[in-house]
Design an enzyme around this catalytic site. Structure first.
Site, PDB file in Angstrom:
ATOM      1  CB  ALA A  96      26.326  -2.996   4.518  1.00  0.00           C
TER       2      ALA A  96
ATOM      3  CB  ALA B   2      26.852 -21.673  13.351  1.00  0.00           C
TER       4      ALA B   2
ATOM      5  CB  ILE C 118      39.744 -22.939  16.377  1.00  0.00           C
ATOM      6  CG1 ILE C 118      38.356 -22.369  16.073  1.00  0.00           C
ATOM      7  CG2 ILE C 118      40.609 -22.974  15.119  1.00  0.00           C
ATOM      8  CD1 ILE C 118      38.348 -20.974  15.492  1.00  0.00           C
TER       9      ILE C 118
ATOM     10  CG  HIS D 234      19.975 -53.001  22.783  1.00  0.00           C
ATOM     11  ND1 HIS D 234      21.078 -52.513  23.464  1.00  0.00           N
ATOM     12  CD2 HIS D 234      20.260 -54.289  22.452  1.00  0.00           C
ATOM     13  CE1 HIS D 234      21.980 -53.485  23.562  1.00  0.00           C
ATOM     14  NE2 HIS D 234      21.510 -54.568  22.950  1.00  0.00           N
TER      15      HIS D 234
ATOM     16  CB  VAL E 279      44.301 -16.589  20.975  1.00  0.00           C
ATOM     17  CG1 VAL E 279      45.610 -17.350  21.047  1.00  0.00           C
ATOM     18  CG2 VAL E 279      44.412 -15.418  20.008  1.00  0.00           C
TER      19      VAL E 279
ATOM     20  N   GLY F  80      44.651 -23.485  23.249  1.00  0.00           N
ATOM     21  CA  GLY F  80      44.077 -24.839  23.367  1.00  0.00           C
ATOM     22  C   GLY F  80      42.573 -24.783  23.528  1.00  0.00           C
TER      23      GLY F  80
END
Ligand code: NAI
Length: 474
Positions: A116, A323, A187, A447, A274, A184
Site C-alpha cells: 500500500a 506487540a 533478540i 499457596h 542490533v 546483547g
C-alpha cells in the site's frame, strides 16, 4: 483501476493493524486491512510466537537433560530433531495466522494482500500481490500500522545463511556449532540462549557496557550469570567490525574490544540483532504532509498524526516496539475513529524478555524513580524462598518492587525468574489501579504458587515478609 470505498483503511496486518481492524469491525465500521506479506506481521510469523516455541523446546530439552536425573527422571539417549521442531513451530504459526483470517471474516474485515501507498489524505493505492492495482478510499481514516524492520550493519550484510537476522534464526534447520550474536539485546539473548541450550558455543558481542540496556541491572546480572555459567563468552563495550570467510567455510569475525584491543573469533553463523527501525518511510506520507521523523510517525494521545484523518499505531508510531502495546493502541484508536471517548492513557506498558531465566518489568526502575525525585522503598523476595519454585526446580531470581517511600504507592515491578512473563501482569494491573504495597501484601495469594513472591516482596517493602528475614529500610 478498481476503486472501493470503506470507512477505514488499515495499512499493515501485524498485532497493531489486525487488532485495530478487528475492533473497527466489532464497532460496525466498514474496514479493509492491507498486508503485503502475511497477516500476523513479524510477531506471529517470524518474531514473538515462533521464537517462544523454540525457547520452550530448548527449555524443556535442557531441563530434562541436565536436571531430569535430580527429579528422578532418567533421560538416556535424549536428542534433538531440529526439523521436527521446526515443523511443530510452523504448525503453531499457521494456526494463529489462520485464526486471524477467521476473526477478520467473523468481524466483517476485508483483507487485501499487497503493497500500500498513501496517495492522499483519504486514498490508498495498493499494488496487489496478484499483480493488479486497486484504489481504496477511506471516508473516515487511514491507519498506518506498518511496524519496523531489522537494522542491518553494513559490514555484516545479511546473506540469509551465515549472516542472519531474527527471521532466519527462528527457521534454522540445524544447530550452528559456533554462534556469534552481535547485539546483547532482547533478540540476541533470547535466540542466542536457545541455540546455546541445543549445543552452540555462544559469543555475545555487545556495544554498550551492559546486556539488555535499560533493564534493571540487578535482573540482567542473573541472566548474564547463567549465560556465562553455561559457557558463553560475553564481550561488552565491544564491536564486531567485519569478517572474512575461512577456507573451511567458517567465518573469521573481527572484534574491536575497546582500548586498542582486537580479537578474531571463528563462527559458523552470525546473528545480527542490533535493533529495529520504524517503517514510516516510502509510504507516500511525507508527500501529503504527514510528519515522519527518522522513520517514526509521531502521534498524539488519540493516535492522530499532524494530518487530519491519518492515524499511526504500533512500532511505527514510537517506542517501545512491543506487540501488546501495538494491539492496545490499535483497539483504542479504533474506538477514537468510531467516535467513542478513548485515548492512550496507561500507567505502564509491561515488557517480558524470554531469556533464561525470564525478565519481566512494568513501571519505573529504582534508578528512574530516583531520577524523578521519589524517595523509594524497595521490597525484594527471592524465588529460592518459594516452595513452588523448588518444586519446579527453578529457584534463580527474585521479585523486586519499587514504591514511593512517603505513601507506599507502587511505582515499578521487576521480576527475574521462572514464569516472570506471566507473573508481571499482576504487577501491571496493580500499577494501573495505583495500588499501594499494603494492597498487594493483603491480597491473599494461593499457596504454593510462584505468584506468592509478589505479595511477599510487597510485604518485604513494608518490613514484614513471612518467609524471609526482613532488613530494616533506612
Ligand atoms: P534491542 O534494542 O533490544 O538490542 C540491540 C542491542 O544491540 C543493544 O544492546 C545495543 O546496545 C546493541 N548494539 C547496537 N549496535 C551494535 C553493534 N554495532 N555491535 C554490537 N552491539 C550493538 O534490539 P533487538 O534485540 O534487535 O530487538 C529489536 C526489537 O524487538 C526491540 O525493540 C524489542 O523491544 C523487540 N523485541 C521484543 C521481544 C520481547 O518483548 N520479548 C522479543 C524480541 C524483540
Amino acid at each position: 483501476m478498481a476503486k472501493r470505498t470503506y470507512d477505514v483503511v488499515v495499512i499493515g496486518g501485524g498485532p497493531g493493524g489486525y487488532g485495530c481492524a478487528i475492533r473497527l469491525g466489532q464497532l460496525k465500521q466498514k474496514v479493509v486491512c492491507v498486508e503485503k506479506e502475511e497477516v500476523g506481521g513479524v510477531c506471529l510469523n517470524w518474531g514473538c510466537v515462533p521464537s517462544k516455541a523454540l525457547i520452550s523446546a530448548s527449555h524443556t530439552y535442557e531441563k530434562v537433560k541436565d536436571h531430569g536425573a535430580t527429579m528422578g527422571i532418567m533421560t538416556d539417549g535424549i536428542r534433538v530433531d531440529v526439523n521436527k521442531m521446526q515443523e511443530w513451530k510452523g504448525g503453531i504459526v499457521k494456526k494463529l495466522t489462520g485464526g486471524i483470517r477467521g476473526l477478520f471474516k467473523g468481524n466483517g474485515v476485508e483483507l487485501v494482500m499487497g503493497n500500500a501507498r498513501v496517495t492522499g489524505p483519504r486514498t490508498v493505492e495498493v499494488k496487489t500481490n496478484e499483480g493488479g492495482t486497486e484504489t481504496l478510499e477511506a471516508t473516515k481514516a487511514i491507519v498506518i500500522a506498518t511496524g519496523s524492520s531489522t537494522i542491518e550493519i553494513p559490514s555484516f550484510k545479511f546473506d540469509g545463511k551465515q549472516i542472519i537476522g531474527a527471521k532466519e534464526a527462528v527457521s534454522l534447520q540445524s544447530v550452528p556449532k559456533r554462534l556469534i550474536v552481535i547485539g546483547g539485546g532482547v533478540i540476541g539473548l533470547e535466540l542466542g540462549m536457545v541455540y546455546q541450550k541445543f549445543g552452540s558455543e555462544l559469543t555475545v558481542v555487545e556495544a554498550t557496557a551492559g546486556l539488555l540496556p535499560g533493564v534493571d541491572p540487578d535482573c540482567t546480572a542473573v541472566v548474564e550469570k547463567k549465560l556465562v555459567k553455561r559457557g558463553a563468552k560475553v564481550l561488552k563495550n565491544a564491536k564486531a567490525t567485519g569478517y572474512e570467510k575461512n577456507a573451511d567455510g567458517s567465518l573469521a569475525v573481527k572484534v574491536d574490544l575497546g582500548g586498542g584491543k582486537h580479537d578474531t573469533l571463528v563462527a559458523d553463523t552470525v546473528l545480527v540483532a542490533v535493533g529495529m527501525r520504524p517503517n514510516g518511510g516510502g509510504l507516500g506520507l511525507e508527500e501529503i504532509g504527514v510528519k515522519v521523523e527518522r522513520g517514526f510517525v509521531p502521534t498524539d494521545p488519540l493516535g492522530k498524526t499532524n494530518v487530519d484523518g491519518i492515524y499511526a499505531i504500533g512500532d511505527v508510531s514510537g517506542h517501545p516496539m512491543l506487540a501488546h502495546k501495538a494491539t492496545k493502541e490499535g483497539e483504542v484508536i479504533a474506538e477514537v475513529i468510531a467516535g467513542h471517548k478513548a485515548a492512550k492513557d496507561w500507567v505502564a506498558i509491561p515488557a517480558a524478555i524470554f531469556t533464561d531465566p525470564e525478565i519481566a518489568v512494568a513501571g519505573l526502575t529504582e534508578a528512574q524513580a530516583k531520577e524523578k525525585g521519589y524517595e523509594v522503598r524497595i521490597g525484594k523476595f527471592p524465588f529460592a524462598a518459594l516452595g513452588r519454585a523448588m518444586a519446579v526446580h527453578e529457584t534463580e531470581g527474585f521479585f523486586k518492587v519499587v514504591a514511593n517511600k512517603k505513601t507506599n504507592e507502587l511505582l515499578g515491578v521487576h521480576i527475574v525468574g521462572p514464569e516472570a512473563s506471566d507473573l508481571i501482569s499482576e504487577g501491571a494491573l496493580a500499577l494501573e489501579m495505583h495500588a499501594f504495597l499494603e494492597d498487594i501484601g493483603l491480597t491473599i495469594h494461593p499457596h504454593p504458587t510462584l505468584g506468592e513472591g509478589f505479595m511477599e516482596a510487597a510485604m518485604n517493602g513494608l518490613g514484614h515478609a513471612i518467609h524471609i528475614l526482613n532488613r530494616e529500610q533506612k
